[in-house]
Design a protein around this motif. Structure first.
Motif, PDB file in Angstrom:
ATOM      1  N   ALA A  53      89.172 -22.242  31.139  1.00 21.56           N
ATOM      2  CA  ALA A  53      88.785 -22.525  32.521  1.00 21.56           C
ATOM      3  C   ALA A  53      88.499 -21.250  33.300  1.00 21.56           C
ATOM      4  CB  ALA A  53      89.883 -23.332  33.221  1.00 21.56           C
ATOM      5  N   ALA A  54      89.135 -20.142  32.879  1.00 14.80           N
ATOM      6  CA  ALA A  54      88.938 -18.869  33.567  1.00 14.80           C
ATOM      7  C   ALA A  54      87.802 -18.036  32.979  1.00 14.80           C
ATOM      8  CB  ALA A  54      90.235 -18.054  33.526  1.00 14.80           C
ATOM      9  N   ASN A  55      87.241 -18.502  31.855  1.00 20.05           N
ATOM     10  CA  ASN A  55      86.192 -17.740  31.158  1.00 20.05           C
ATOM     11  C   ASN A  55      85.070 -18.674  30.714  1.00 20.05           C
ATOM     12  OD1 ASN A  55      87.475 -14.815  30.620  1.00 20.05           O
ATOM     13  ND2 ASN A  55      89.076 -16.353  30.355  1.00 20.05           N
ATOM     14  N   HIS A  56      84.402 -19.270  31.696  1.00 24.87           N
ATOM     15  CA  HIS A  56      83.381 -20.279  31.412  1.00 24.87           C
ATOM     16  C   HIS A  56      82.288 -19.763  30.480  1.00 24.87           C
ATOM     17  CE1 HIS A  56      84.099 -23.208  35.013  1.00 24.87           C
ATOM     18  NE2 HIS A  56      85.223 -22.799  34.482  1.00 24.87           N
ATOM     19  N   GLU A  57      81.730 -18.620  30.784  1.00 25.39           N
ATOM     20  CA  GLU A  57      80.574 -18.135  30.029  1.00 25.39           C
ATOM     21  C   GLU A  57      80.936 -17.849  28.580  1.00 25.39           C
ATOM     22  OE1 GLU A  57      77.381 -18.030  30.874  1.00 25.39           O
ATOM     23  OE2 GLU A  57      78.000 -19.025  32.730  1.00 25.39           O
ATOM     24  N   LEU A  58      82.090 -17.265  28.364  1.00 27.39           N
ATOM     25  CA  LEU A  58      82.518 -16.944  27.011  1.00 27.39           C
ATOM     26  C   LEU A  58      82.851 -18.201  26.214  1.00 27.39           C
ATOM     27  CD1 LEU A  58      83.528 -14.984  24.766  1.00 27.39           C
ATOM     28  CD2 LEU A  58      85.748 -14.983  25.953  1.00 27.39           C
ATOM     29  N   ALA A  72      83.154 -24.744  20.656  1.00 21.96           N
ATOM     30  CA  ALA A  72      83.483 -25.308  19.346  1.00 21.96           C
ATOM     31  C   ALA A  72      82.710 -26.594  19.082  1.00 21.96           C
ATOM     32  CB  ALA A  72      84.981 -25.573  19.256  1.00 21.96           C
ATOM     33  N   TRP A  73      82.348 -27.317  20.138  1.00 19.40           N
ATOM     34  CA  TRP A  73      81.572 -28.552  19.985  1.00 19.40           C
ATOM     35  C   TRP A  73      80.075 -28.281  19.832  1.00 19.40           C
ATOM     36  CZ3 TRP A  73      84.250 -32.802  19.083  1.00 19.40           C
ATOM     37  CH2 TRP A  73      85.552 -32.920  19.599  1.00 19.40           C
ATOM     38  N   GLN A  74      79.665 -27.046  20.010  1.00 17.60           N
ATOM     39  CA  GLN A  74      78.242 -26.713  19.976  1.00 17.60           C
ATOM     40  C   GLN A  74      77.702 -26.776  18.546  1.00 17.60           C
ATOM     41  OE1 GLN A  74      77.407 -22.907  21.721  1.00 17.60           O
ATOM     42  NE2 GLN A  74      75.201 -23.258  21.829  1.00 17.60           N
ATOM     43  N   MET A  75      76.476 -27.276  18.410  1.00 18.33           N
ATOM     44  CA  MET A  75      75.773 -27.291  17.136  1.00 18.33           C
ATOM     45  C   MET A  75      74.750 -26.154  17.163  1.00 18.33           C
ATOM     46  SD  MET A  75      75.105 -31.377  16.634  1.00 18.33           S
ATOM     47  CE  MET A  75      76.453 -32.564  16.540  1.00 18.33           C
ATOM     48  N   PRO A  76      75.075 -25.002  16.566  1.00 14.49           N
ATOM     49  CA  PRO A  76      74.205 -23.827  16.685  1.00 14.49           C
ATOM     50  C   PRO A  76      72.797 -24.079  16.142  1.00 14.49           C
ATOM     51  CG  PRO A  76      76.351 -23.197  15.860  1.00 14.49           C
ATOM     52  CD  PRO A  76      76.312 -24.691  15.830  1.00 14.49           C
ATOM     53  N   ARG A  77      71.825 -23.626  16.894  1.00 10.72           N
ATOM     54  CA  ARG A  77      70.427 -23.725  16.468  1.00 10.72           C
ATOM     55  C   ARG A  77      69.861 -22.373  16.083  1.00 10.72           C
ATOM     56  NH1 ARG A  77      68.293 -28.774  18.180  1.00 10.72           N
ATOM     57  NH2 ARG A  77      69.814 -29.942  19.425  1.00 10.72           N
ATOM     58  N   SER A  78      70.691 -21.323  16.169  1.00 11.92           N
ATOM     59  CA  SER A  78      70.225 -19.976  15.860  1.00 11.92           C
ATOM     60  C   SER A  78      71.415 -19.107  15.486  1.00 11.92           C
ATOM     61  CB  SER A  78      69.504 -19.365  17.061  1.00 11.92           C
ATOM     62  OG  SER A  78      70.414 -19.171  18.145  1.00 11.92           O
ATOM     63  N   TYR A  79      71.111 -17.950  14.934  1.00 16.22           N
ATOM     64  CA  TYR A  79      72.149 -16.965  14.621  1.00 16.22           C
ATOM     65  C   TYR A  79      72.910 -16.570  15.879  1.00 16.22           C
ATOM     66  CZ  TYR A  79      74.042 -12.301  13.633  1.00 16.22           C
ATOM     67  OH  TYR A  79      74.852 -11.199  13.523  1.00 16.22           O
ATOM     68  N   SER A  80      72.206 -16.369  16.981  1.00 24.00           N
ATOM     69  CA  SER A  80      72.875 -15.956  18.221  1.00 24.00           C
ATOM     70  C   SER A  80      73.814 -17.050  18.733  1.00 24.00           C
ATOM     71  CB  SER A  80      71.846 -15.584  19.294  1.00 24.00           C
ATOM     72  OG  SER A  80      70.998 -16.672  19.589  1.00 24.00           O
ATOM     73  N   ASP A  81      73.434 -18.313  18.555  1.00 21.57           N
ATOM     74  CA  ASP A  81      74.336 -19.411  18.923  1.00 21.57           C
ATOM     75  C   ASP A  81      75.625 -19.341  18.100  1.00 21.57           C
ATOM     76  OD1 ASP A  81      72.599 -20.473  20.778  1.00 21.57           O
ATOM     77  OD2 ASP A  81      71.947 -22.151  19.526  1.00 21.57           O
ATOM     78  N   LEU A  82      75.484 -19.046  16.814  1.00 22.16           N
ATOM     79  CA  LEU A  82      76.645 -18.980  15.926  1.00 22.16           C
ATOM     80  C   LEU A  82      77.559 -17.823  16.322  1.00 22.16           C
ATOM     81  CD1 LEU A  82      78.024 -20.175  13.419  1.00 22.16           C
ATOM     82  CD2 LEU A  82      76.693 -18.580  12.024  1.00 22.16           C
ATOM     83  N   VAL A  83      76.983 -16.689  16.649  1.00 26.53           N
ATOM     84  CA  VAL A  83      77.786 -15.537  17.066  1.00 26.53           C
ATOM     85  C   VAL A  83      78.547 -15.855  18.350  1.00 26.53           C
ATOM     86  CG1 VAL A  83      77.664 -13.170  17.928  1.00 26.53           C
ATOM     87  CG2 VAL A  83      76.350 -13.831  15.903  1.00 26.53           C
ATOM     88  N   ALA A  84      77.894 -16.517  19.288  1.00 28.43           N
ATOM     89  CA  ALA A  84      78.563 -16.897  20.535  1.00 28.43           C
ATOM     90  C   ALA A  84      79.722 -17.848  20.261  1.00 28.43           C
ATOM     91  CB  ALA A  84      77.564 -17.541  21.494  1.00 28.43           C
ATOM     92  N   LYS A  85      79.525 -18.739  19.312  1.00 25.12           N
ATOM     93  CA  LYS A  85      80.587 -19.670  18.913  1.00 25.12           C
ATOM     94  C   LYS A  85      81.765 -18.896  18.328  1.00 25.12           C
ATOM     95  CE  LYS A  85      80.914 -23.963  16.116  1.00 25.12           C
ATOM     96  NZ  LYS A  85      80.639 -25.101  17.014  1.00 25.12           N
ATOM     97  N   ARG A  86      81.462 -17.922  17.455  1.00 30.66           N
ATOM     98  CA  ARG A  86      82.524 -17.119  16.851  1.00 30.66           C
ATOM     99  C   ARG A  86      83.276 -16.283  17.884  1.00 30.66           C
ATOM    100  NH1 ARG A  86      81.634 -11.640  16.163  1.00 30.66           N
ATOM    101  NH2 ARG A  86      79.796 -12.006  14.861  1.00 30.66           N
ATOM    102  N   GLN A  87      82.568 -15.737  18.846  1.00 33.99           N
ATOM    103  CA  GLN A  87      83.224 -14.929  19.863  1.00 33.99           C
ATOM    104  C   GLN A  87      84.196 -15.758  20.688  1.00 33.99           C
ATOM    105  OE1 GLN A  87      79.680 -13.390  21.742  1.00 33.99           O
ATOM    106  NE2 GLN A  87      79.714 -11.489  20.543  1.00 33.99           N
ATOM    107  N   ALA A  88      83.835 -16.999  20.986  1.00 28.14           N
ATOM    108  CA  ALA A  88      84.733 -17.882  21.725  1.00 28.14           C
ATOM    109  C   ALA A  88      85.964 -18.220  20.887  1.00 28.14           C
ATOM    110  CB  ALA A  88      83.998 -19.159  22.127  1.00 28.14           C
ATOM    111  N   MET A  89      85.750 -18.541  19.614  1.00 27.95           N
ATOM    112  CA  MET A  89      86.874 -18.891  18.747  1.00 27.95           C
ATOM    113  C   MET A  89      87.785 -17.689  18.515  1.00 27.95           C
ATOM    114  SD  MET A  89      85.233 -21.666  16.083  1.00 27.95           S
ATOM    115  CE  MET A  89      84.091 -20.531  15.288  1.00 27.95           C
ATOM    116  N   THR A  90      87.203 -16.504  18.432  1.00 29.61           N
ATOM    117  CA  THR A  90      88.008 -15.285  18.283  1.00 29.61           C
ATOM    118  C   THR A  90      88.887 -15.069  19.512  1.00 29.61           C
ATOM    119  OG1 THR A  90      86.364 -14.232  16.846  1.00 29.61           O
ATOM    120  CG2 THR A  90      87.899 -12.782  17.995  1.00 29.61           C
TER     121      THR A  90
END
Length: 487
Positions: A53-58, A72-90
């Protein structure tokens, strides 16, 4: 949730404020977030949502109409989408140093991964496909913490699942206009105590004749007839946050989930009486890849934490200069897993409109970490020597002037400015990470959460580019024939 709202910790704790049937030490527990066996772990999960809730963009992505959902619910359509997903999970994993293996992003990745191949579910049963997609959209909109049970009870391993005594595994016993009725158990229910819903499926192969076992569905964990039989709570037996800093708040728990003649509404049934579809649900979709990709993201954080523990141990006892080579070796092994993680992202491929991590590099990482994790734990214990054995009984020793004077003179730290208190505080953390009952469970978990070693080795064998390797071999053989006809 309201449009545009992002789930926070208070919302999650409110979602747990319902009657459920959790059994621990013979006691029926209905309100888990208030019980001393589970309260701190529930709050730790709530803390993940507060961070979100405090880090919406991330942590979240735009799903349209001004609404956002966890990445985590996002279905990546590109490499950059996947990296953003990993950064959030990290970022989430760093809040618990990777010790919560079934945090909410795990199942969100699994479900979204499976539905990247929605057409497979439509081929199986259009009604099931619609039910599953509708469930995904609802769970994503409400940021549901979903756990799963996809393994049958161990039972008699000499028998097929359908031949077990009294059919102990969850199976269909009836079918009515409202939906099928199921009975039996599933495992391992990791995280189920602090989750909102449970997803049921069959990761282990089924065979013809076992159609009664072939079902996948999701239900709220407070559904009447669902019984959650918890293992021992490490949190409940933790002396204090000082003495048990990890098990005190990150004991995500494991449990047997038993369905006592529970009717599953048709709108919650995703696979029905199709043994091959139970397999395809995981392995012919990106579901299995994505659920284990999340696990590797989390595990990389955990390995980095353990590496830091290893170095701090040597600094504390004054052996850093003697064991730099060993630490360098451990660092290289941990970095190799991180490299596989980055590699599976960079060499991913498209599956329809979606971007999927490299399967073989994922399974390579699993095969490697199943062996690496217990080895790393052993190496850390060896670096610690007797320092982890002779730890004071509890923080209460510090409140006694007589005992404290003994500790001040014996618990010496080689780190500048640190004394008995700092050494004791760190070694308590190190023991909880590598030697306590909580730590032992984690070693077993990391060795088997993805299946036995022969299972992950089989995935690695199945997904390697053997044809490409063989083409290289054939090219080197080409033109090397001897000028000899033979006799």
């Amino acid at each position: 949730m309201m449009a545009g709202a992002v789930k926070d910790g208070q919302a999650h704790l409110a979602a747990l404020d319902t009657d459920r049937a959790v059994f621990l030490d013979g006691e029926l527990i209905s309100r888990v977030a208030e019980h001393p066996a589970f309260a701190e772990s529930c709050r730790a999960i709530a803390g993940l949502y507060d961070f979100q809730a405090a880090n919406h963009e991330l942590m979240t992505f735009d799903v349209g109409d001004g609404r956002r959902a966890n990445r985590a619910w996002q279905m990546p359509r590109s490499y950059s989408d996947l990296v953003a997903k990993r950064q959030a999970m990290t970022a989430w994993a760093e809040l618990h140093a990777g010790f919560m293996g079934r945090s909410p992003d795990h199942l969100a990745c699994a479900v979204s991964g499976q539905l990247m191949a929605l057409e497979l579910f439509e081929e199986h049963n259009p009604r099931c496909a619609k039910a599953y997609w509708d469930y995904y959209e609802w769970a994503r909109a409400n940021d549901i913490f979903l756990t799963y049970v996809i393994i049958n009870p161990q039972g008699d391993r000499s028998r097929a699942w359908g031949d077990q005594a009294k059919q102990i595994s969850t199976h269909i016993v009836d079918e009515g206009p409202d939906g099928p009725t199921v009975r039996g158990a599933k495992m391992l229910g990791t995280g189920s105590i602090m989750a909102e819903e449970v997803f049921v499926a069959n990761l282990q192969p089924l065979q013809a004749g076992e159609e009664d076992l072939a079902i996948s569905f999701a239900l709220p964990l407070d559904t009447p007839g669902i019984k959650i039989v918890s293992r021992k709570s490490f949190e409940q037996h933790a002396v204090s946050p000082f003495d048990n800093p990890l098990s005190h708040r990150f004991d995500e728990n494991d449990a047997i989930i038993y369905f006592d003649d529970v009717t599953v509404p048709w709108e919650r049934v995703f696979v029905y009486r199709d043994v091959d579809m139970c397999r395809r649900q995981f392995h012919d979709t990106p579901g299995h890849v994505y659920q284990n990709y999340q696990a590797q993201v989390r595990l990389v954080v955990k390995l980095r934490f353990l590496l830091a523990v290893a170095r701090r141990l040597t600094e504390t006892i004054g052996t850093l200069n003697m064991v730099q080579g060993k630490l360098g070796e451990l660092a290289a092994r941990v970095a190799s897993i991180e490299g596989l993680l980055f590699g599976m992202e960079a060499s991913g491929c498209r599956m329809g409109e979606y971007y999927v991590p490299n399967r073989h590099l994922l399974y390579s990482a699993q095969v490697t970490t199943q062996a690496l994790y217990p080895q790393l734990i052993t190496e850390i214990r060896e670096l610690a020597g007797g320092g982890l054995i002779m730890l004071p009984s509890s923080a209460a020793d510090l409140s006694s002037d007589e005992v404290a004077s003994v500790l001040d003179s014996t618990l010496v730290s080689a780190r500048e400015g640190e004394g008995a208190y700092e050494r004791m505080k760190f070694l308590k953390l190190a023991w909880d990470a590598v030697g306590s009952e909580f730590a032992s469970r984690h070693t077993q978990y990391e060795m088997f959460y993805a299946g036995a070693q022969f299972v992950t080795q089989g995935h690695s064998f199945r997904t390697y580019d053997w044809e490409g390797a063989d083409r290289l071999l054939e090219a080197m053989l080409e033109g090397n024939d001897a000028d000899w006809k033979g006799r």
